[in-house]
Scaffold this motif. Structure first.
Motif, mmCIF file in Angstrom:
data_model
loop_
_atom_site.group_PDB
_atom_site.id
_atom_site.type_symbol
_atom_site.label_atom_id
_atom_site.label_comp_id
_atom_site.label_asym_id
_atom_site.label_seq_id
_atom_site.Cartn_x
_atom_site.Cartn_y
_atom_site.Cartn_z
ATOM 1 N N TYR A 48 19.321 27.497 -5.140
ATOM 2 C CA TYR A 48 20.000 26.589 -6.062
ATOM 3 C C TYR A 48 21.317 27.218 -6.510
ATOM 4 O O TYR A 48 21.559 28.393 -6.275
ATOM 5 C CB TYR A 48 19.122 26.264 -7.277
ATOM 6 N N MET A 49 22.167 26.412 -7.123
ATOM 7 C CA MET A 49 23.430 26.897 -7.682
ATOM 8 C C MET A 49 23.316 26.846 -9.198
ATOM 9 O O MET A 49 22.720 25.924 -9.748
ATOM 10 C CB MET A 49 24.591 26.033 -7.205
ATOM 11 N N LEU A 138 24.693 18.678 -18.894
ATOM 12 C CA LEU A 138 24.931 18.558 -17.457
ATOM 13 C C LEU A 138 26.207 17.761 -17.201
ATOM 14 O O LEU A 138 27.024 18.131 -16.353
ATOM 15 C CB LEU A 138 23.732 17.890 -16.766
ATOM 16 N N ASP A 139 26.402 16.675 -17.938
ATOM 17 C CA ASP A 139 27.623 15.880 -17.787
ATOM 18 C C ASP A 139 28.865 16.712 -18.110
ATOM 19 O O ASP A 139 29.879 16.614 -17.423
ATOM 20 C CB ASP A 139 27.564 14.631 -18.676
ATOM 21 N N THR A 140 28.788 17.535 -19.156
ATOM 22 C CA THR A 140 29.900 18.411 -19.516
ATOM 23 C C THR A 140 30.181 19.403 -18.396
ATOM 24 O O THR A 140 31.330 19.635 -18.013
ATOM 25 C CB THR A 140 29.593 19.162 -20.826
ATOM 26 N N PHE A 141 29.121 19.992 -17.857
ATOM 27 C CA PHE A 141 29.250 20.934 -16.741
ATOM 28 C C PHE A 141 29.913 20.248 -15.551
ATOM 29 O O PHE A 141 30.801 20.807 -14.903
ATOM 30 C CB PHE A 141 27.864 21.465 -16.364
ATOM 31 N N PRO A 146 33.409 18.824 -10.887
ATOM 32 C CA PRO A 146 33.075 17.503 -10.345
ATOM 33 C C PRO A 146 32.661 17.531 -8.876
ATOM 34 O O PRO A 146 31.943 16.645 -8.413
ATOM 35 C CB PRO A 146 34.370 16.692 -10.548
ATOM 36 N N GLU A 147 33.052 18.560 -8.145
ATOM 37 C CA GLU A 147 32.691 18.655 -6.731
ATOM 38 C C GLU A 147 31.191 18.847 -6.521
ATOM 39 O O GLU A 147 30.675 18.655 -5.419
ATOM 40 C CB GLU A 147 33.470 19.782 -6.037
ATOM 41 N N LEU A 148 30.473 19.188 -7.591
ATOM 42 C CA LEU A 148 29.022 19.402 -7.479
ATOM 43 C C LEU A 148 28.212 18.147 -7.787
ATOM 44 O O LEU A 148 26.988 18.147 -7.652
ATOM 45 C CB LEU A 148 28.586 20.525 -8.423
ATOM 46 N N GLY A 153 20.582 19.473 -5.864
ATOM 47 C CA GLY A 153 20.024 20.047 -7.087
ATOM 48 C C GLY A 153 20.484 19.311 -8.336
ATOM 49 O O GLY A 153 19.704 19.093 -9.270
ATOM 50 N N VAL A 154 21.749 18.902 -8.360
ATOM 51 C CA VAL A 154 22.281 18.151 -9.501
ATOM 52 C C VAL A 154 21.630 16.774 -9.560
ATOM 53 O O VAL A 154 21.195 16.315 -10.628
ATOM 54 C CB VAL A 154 23.819 18.027 -9.417
ATOM 55 N N LEU A 155 21.529 16.117 -8.413
ATOM 56 C CA LEU A 155 20.905 14.794 -8.376
ATOM 57 C C LEU A 155 19.449 14.851 -8.816
ATOM 58 O O LEU A 155 18.974 13.997 -9.577
ATOM 59 C CB LEU A 155 21.025 14.198 -6.972
#
Length: 169
Positions: A48-49, A138-141, A146-148, A153-155
């Motif tokens: 994971y990242m 998560l939205d702030t991150f 934005p490329e992630l 893992g984000v989804l």
């Protein structure tokens, strides 16, 4: 618990980089070259990242985390000499390559962060309010990275948080 967050978070705010981590990292599942650059991962299941402060810590087999015991490690056995040796070796590599002391600094304080994360996991309930707050974080991150947005893992994290918070129902 909340009063502790500022103390822990403020020390690592300057480390905005992200990196790869693995839930079962060991020498049998990665490939590196002679300069210790990652050249391949054999097992991706636990990959994971995450932000650097969340992934840089002493290897689990010398972690010294209260309540964490590896096979073959006696109760109360400590690894402070191993910690210092690893930290010194990383500092030498950072100096030799004229790198900033990011990894060595985060590694030196990793024990404290790991204990804090265990406390949070043990005592912070997964309530709707907490899930909504995590989704905002998560939205702030993702505003910063934005490329992630479309990374698996984000989804998956979004799906879990949406499910727990009842959002989208």
């Amino acid at each position: 618990m909340r009063s502790m967050i500022w103390d822990y978070a403020s020390e690592i705010d300057e480390y905005t980089g992200i990196g790869f981590a693995h839930g079962d990292l060991n020498a049998q599942i990665i490939m590196i070259n002679e300069d210790f650059h990652l050249t391949g991962v054999i097992e991706w299941v636990w990959m994971y990242m995450a932000p650097l402060p969340a992934i840089i810590h002493h290897p689990w087999f010398i972690a010294d985390i209260p309540g964490w015991n590896n096979e073959g490690v006696a109760e109360g056995e400590e690894f402070s000499e191993d910690h210092l040796y690893l930290e010194d070796q990383i500092i030498l590599k950072e100096v030799a390559k004229s790198l900033p002391p990011t990894v060595s600094t985060l590694l030196r304080d990793s024990g404290r962060r790991m204990v804090f994360m265990r406390i949070v996991k043990m005592h912070c309930q997964q309530t709707d309010d907490n899930s909504r707050a995590a989704m905002l974080q998560l939205d702030t991150f993702l505003c910063l990275y934005p490329e992630l947005e479309d990374e698996e893992g984000v989804l998956e994290t979004k799906r879990l948080l949406t499910k727990k918070s009842g959002a989208g129902e």
